[in-house]
Design a protein around this motif. Sequence first.
Motif, short mmCIF file in Angstrom:
data_model
loop_
_atom_site.label_atom_id
_atom_site.label_comp_id
_atom_site.label_asym_id
_atom_site.label_seq_id
_atom_site.Cartn_x
_atom_site.Cartn_y
_atom_site.Cartn_z
N ARG A 86 -3.49 2.94 10.38
CA ARG A 86 -4.56 3.34 9.47
C ARG A 86 -4.38 4.81 9.12
NH1 ARG A 86 -11.06 4.22 10.44
NH2 ARG A 86 -11.59 4.42 8.23
N HIS A 87 -4.75 5.17 7.91
CA HIS A 87 -4.63 6.56 7.45
C HIS A 87 -5.46 7.51 8.30
CE1 HIS A 87 -8.72 6.51 5.87
NE2 HIS A 87 -8.46 5.27 5.45
N GLY A 88 -5.13 8.80 8.20
CA GLY A 88 -5.91 9.83 8.87
C GLY A 88 -7.25 10.08 8.18
N GLN A 89 -8.04 10.93 8.79
CA GLN A 89 -9.40 11.19 8.31
C GLN A 89 -9.42 11.86 6.94
OE1 GLN A 89 -12.22 14.52 9.61
NE2 GLN A 89 -12.79 12.85 11.01
N GLY A 93 -7.55 15.18 9.32
CA GLY A 93 -6.70 14.04 9.05
C GLY A 93 -5.22 14.39 9.09
N ILE A 94 -4.88 15.57 8.57
CA ILE A 94 -3.49 16.02 8.63
C ILE A 94 -3.06 16.26 10.07
CG2 ILE A 94 -1.96 17.95 8.03
CD1 ILE A 94 -3.53 18.19 5.39
N MET A 106 -0.39 10.58 2.02
CA MET A 106 -0.35 11.80 2.84
C MET A 106 -0.11 11.47 4.31
SD MET A 106 -3.41 14.11 1.15
CE MET A 106 -3.12 15.51 2.27
N THR A 107 -0.67 10.37 4.76
CA THR A 107 -0.43 9.95 6.14
C THR A 107 1.05 9.60 6.34
OG1 THR A 107 -2.69 9.13 6.38
CG2 THR A 107 -1.04 8.26 7.92
N SER A 138 -1.97 1.73 5.93
CA SER A 138 -3.00 1.06 5.15
C SER A 138 -4.38 1.59 5.52
CB SER A 138 -2.89 -0.46 5.37
OG SER A 138 -3.83 -1.18 4.61
N HIS A 139 -5.39 0.73 5.47
CA HIS A 139 -6.80 1.12 5.53
C HIS A 139 -7.57 0.25 6.52
CE1 HIS A 139 -6.23 3.41 1.73
NE2 HIS A 139 -5.32 2.48 1.53
#
Length: 220
Positions: free
Chosen positions: A18-21, A48-49, A83-84, A169-170
């Motif tokens: 799952r992607h970061g914040q 998130g980064i 970006m993730t 993904s999400h």
Amino acid sequence: AVVSTQSTGMGKEILLIRHGQGDHNVHFAAGRVQEGISLRDPGLNEEGIKQATNLGIQLKNTLLERGFKLDLIVSSPMRRTLMTTDNVFGQQPDYPVVISPLPTEMGHGGCDYGSARSVISREFPHRDFSSLAEEWWYVEETQEHLEQRVEEFKEYLLSRSERNIAVVSHGRFLTQLCDMDAFCSFANCDCKQVTLGTDGQLTESEGGIFIRIDKDWTPY
């Protein structure tokens, strides 16, 4: 021995990430649902980064320790997943990166609606968006359509020659893919290994990789 890889007619080992914040996640966690939904295609925020960078370090070490050789990355075209992918794997990893709309988030509002191909391709010039339509995202998606898209995505993964695949993904999409009960069962930057059988069934990989960056997260 290296656990490898390219084959047809076999199941797949999938790393679900799952992607970061993003700022929309911060709004949701604080109960500001409408503020979160109103953010169009948000990217990762500073936290998130950090999460994605941390996952990249841990995952690289884990893959080396286990002799697990990735063959392919499939990423949703949303800013936060792109970006993730960059922060976990780098802009030019040693394996191909495919951008596909199939694993994008369930389309419920602005935060889950993407950016036009012409826009996102300028922001991520190192990625190939040629397979995307200009407006590729799903608007006011139904649960039935999401379930159909999950099945299409499993068929897509099985059609690939690569065996060891990372999917960026999400939360809602991945939860549906794994047929979990909660609305979202993946924390930001979770990484979970599953096995996709040739029959389309997804099962937890025995002794598989699981990395959780956000230790305080709870399902919702």
